[in-house]
Design an enzyme around this catalytic site. Structure first.
Site, mmCIF file in Angstrom:
data_model
loop_
_atom_site.group_PDB
_atom_site.id
_atom_site.type_symbol
_atom_site.label_atom_id
_atom_site.label_comp_id
_atom_site.label_asym_id
_atom_site.label_seq_id
_atom_site.Cartn_x
_atom_site.Cartn_y
_atom_site.Cartn_z
ATOM 1 C CB THR A 128 -15.690 0.672 36.640
ATOM 2 O OG1 THR A 128 -16.682 1.250 36.307
ATOM 3 C CG2 THR A 128 -15.463 -0.753 35.452
ATOM 4 C CE LYS A 130 -20.043 8.152 45.423
ATOM 5 N NZ LYS A 130 -19.136 6.966 45.689
ATOM 6 C CD GLU A 133 -30.877 0.238 48.116
ATOM 7 O OE1 GLU A 133 -32.149 0.176 47.817
ATOM 8 O OE2 GLU A 133 -30.631 1.499 48.563
ATOM 9 N N GLY A 138 -9.531 2.198 55.340
ATOM 10 C CA GLY A 138 -10.019 1.478 54.168
ATOM 11 C C GLY A 138 -11.210 2.114 53.639
ATOM 12 C CE LYS A 181 -21.395 8.185 48.990
ATOM 13 N NZ LYS A 181 -20.368 8.231 50.104
#
Lengths: 304, 304
Positions: free
Chosen positions: B60, B89, B113, B170, B188
């Protein structure tokens, strides 16, 4: 080596390897945990038979011409069903396929993470983390000495002053010509191609030109144009096989290949499914090489 | 997605996963291998119960505030003893420790990953290749949009033109503010700290300033001095815990952190035994993110 650092001591307790023997050219041979050096064993076979180790660690000086005597040492260990760990790129550059097959036949592990980029994950990335991906090629800046020589000349020094500076940093092989003529890079290039691309080549088959024709004048001229030179290793698959070369390449100063600080190395993998990605080591030293050997030792242990 | 490339098709034959169901916000729900989309299942639980998969793949859109609904989706899959693979994330940045523990209790794998650096080995390096090494900190250039905005302004464009350029490439989230204000980098940073340093933080606990105060004038002035700006994520262990921050840092143009081309990312790990080393992804795209998901799927398979 002096006193071990605190983290190193803690790790030794966590991973209690026992050294059963050490065999050297200069200091003689020691056999038995904690024993002193005595006279040198008459042969590698005699030493291995007396040390009775589970794992043989091969750390002789690189012979760029044929990878010996390391290749014979490794074969002798395999013959005794010992796993082998080496930080020596010679055997990987000259005889990887044969040694890998010999390890499989003997039912033992063959590990060499420190052979390229001093313990930074290179071969282990491909051993453990990239299922289904094919290496199409690679690009690497893998030799530190040539970079120190280039930077010395850019600052107005001579070629010889650059070599002396690299030697003072402890990053140059006894014979600096090996670095600046490109043979260190050629050996690393062949090792990468043999392991990652099944190339079955030797360093002699890498098209190699070093930085020996560079002059301080030419480098300062390029510097004024925002350019510099790096010794670059390149490999790629072609319809005719794996093409390998080492060249002093002229690069923009801001090129990623030109930007690694000091003695740092950078290696990019070009792949089918994962595009281009890579690995970088910042100012590695003998501690990093030693770590690569240690991680190889751990990977030889039975899985818990 | 159009026709799959040849290597992708070959790999599908080598790794014959079967898709047992797809549940989407826009296209409805499909259950059963090869079936068409029909009306949306009433709930994620209903969908998971009907799809009866071994592995749930959570993809999602990131919710930066709290990581939902992805966290609930993942918990629902664990409750059904499904392994979970996610490229999101949010759950790693907001609830990693709790989800990891839930996976252990359920006896299933939890893989992510692609959550940072799109399939380039980051978490897998630490899962598989660095025995005994402790991460002391990290330094990363992990946001591409902010870089495109900086480069646009350096060339004389406006902030808004930079954002539009990133959107055209993009690489920007629907809301570009998320990138330039530093929240993408903060997520992150928290994810890396949670997994590699047991930090148990959320993105809100990362000290974050973005690039929104940069102006074209200031950037051109720095450019004339051989400098540029990158949004840099930094984490380090301190006596008081893990310190995390995201800043627009002024860097020399030849700094390794400033040299990654285009949308590339770079992440350096600072360690106790292995010094500093790192990983780099060159111009990654959706194919690399997809590969990370694929490699996670493979890692959930029983070992052969």
């Amino acid at each position: 080596m002096g006193q071990a650092s605190r983290p190193a001591r803690v790790k030794r307790e966590q991973y209690p390897f026992t050294i059963t023997g050490i065999h050297t050219l200069r200091h003689g041979t020691a056999v038995g945990a904690g024993s002193e050096f005595g006279p040198r064993a008459a042969s590698i076979e005699e030493f291995l038979d007396s040390a009775r180790a589970d794992i043989a660690v091969e750390l002789t000086t690189l012979n760029p011409v044929d990878g010996e005597p390391a290749i014979s040492h490794i074969r002798a260990a395999f013959a005794r069903r010992m796993h082998v760990v080496t930080a020596n790129k010679g055997p990987i550059a000259h005889a990887y396929a044969a040694l890998r097959n010999a390890a499989v036949l003997a039912g033992v592990h063959f590990r060499f993470e420190s052979a390229v980029m001093d313990g930074t994950p290179v071969f282990n990335i491909w051993r453990h983390t990239m299922p289904g991906v094919r290496v199409l090629g690679f690009t690497g800046v893998l030799n530190s000495t040539s970079k120190v020589v280039v930077e010395t000349m850019e600052r107005g020094g001579t070629f010889e002053e650059g070599l002396a500076a690299a030697r003072a940093m402890g990053i140059t092989e006894a014979d600096g010509a090996f670095d600046v003529e490109g043979w260190d890079s050629a050996a690393k290039t062949a090792a990468l191609a043999n392991v990652l691309m099944d190339a079955e080549v030797t360093p002699q088959q890498v098209s190699t030109r070093g930085i020996t024709r560079m002059t301080p004048e030419r480098l300062r001229e390029m510097n004024d144009q925002g350019k510099t030179v790096r010794l670059v290793s390149r490999g790629r698959r072609t319809p005719g096989g794996v093409s390998l070369r080492v060249r002093a390449e002229v690069l923009p100063r801001q090129d990623l290949l030109a930007c690694t600080p000091g003695s740092s190395n950078l290696l990019l993998f070009h792949t089918d499914l994962m595009g281009t990605f890579g690995t970088v080591s910042i100012e590695p030293g003998v501690e990093q090489t030693a770590y690569g050997v240690f991680s190889d030792l751990v990977s030889c242990l039975p899985k818990m």
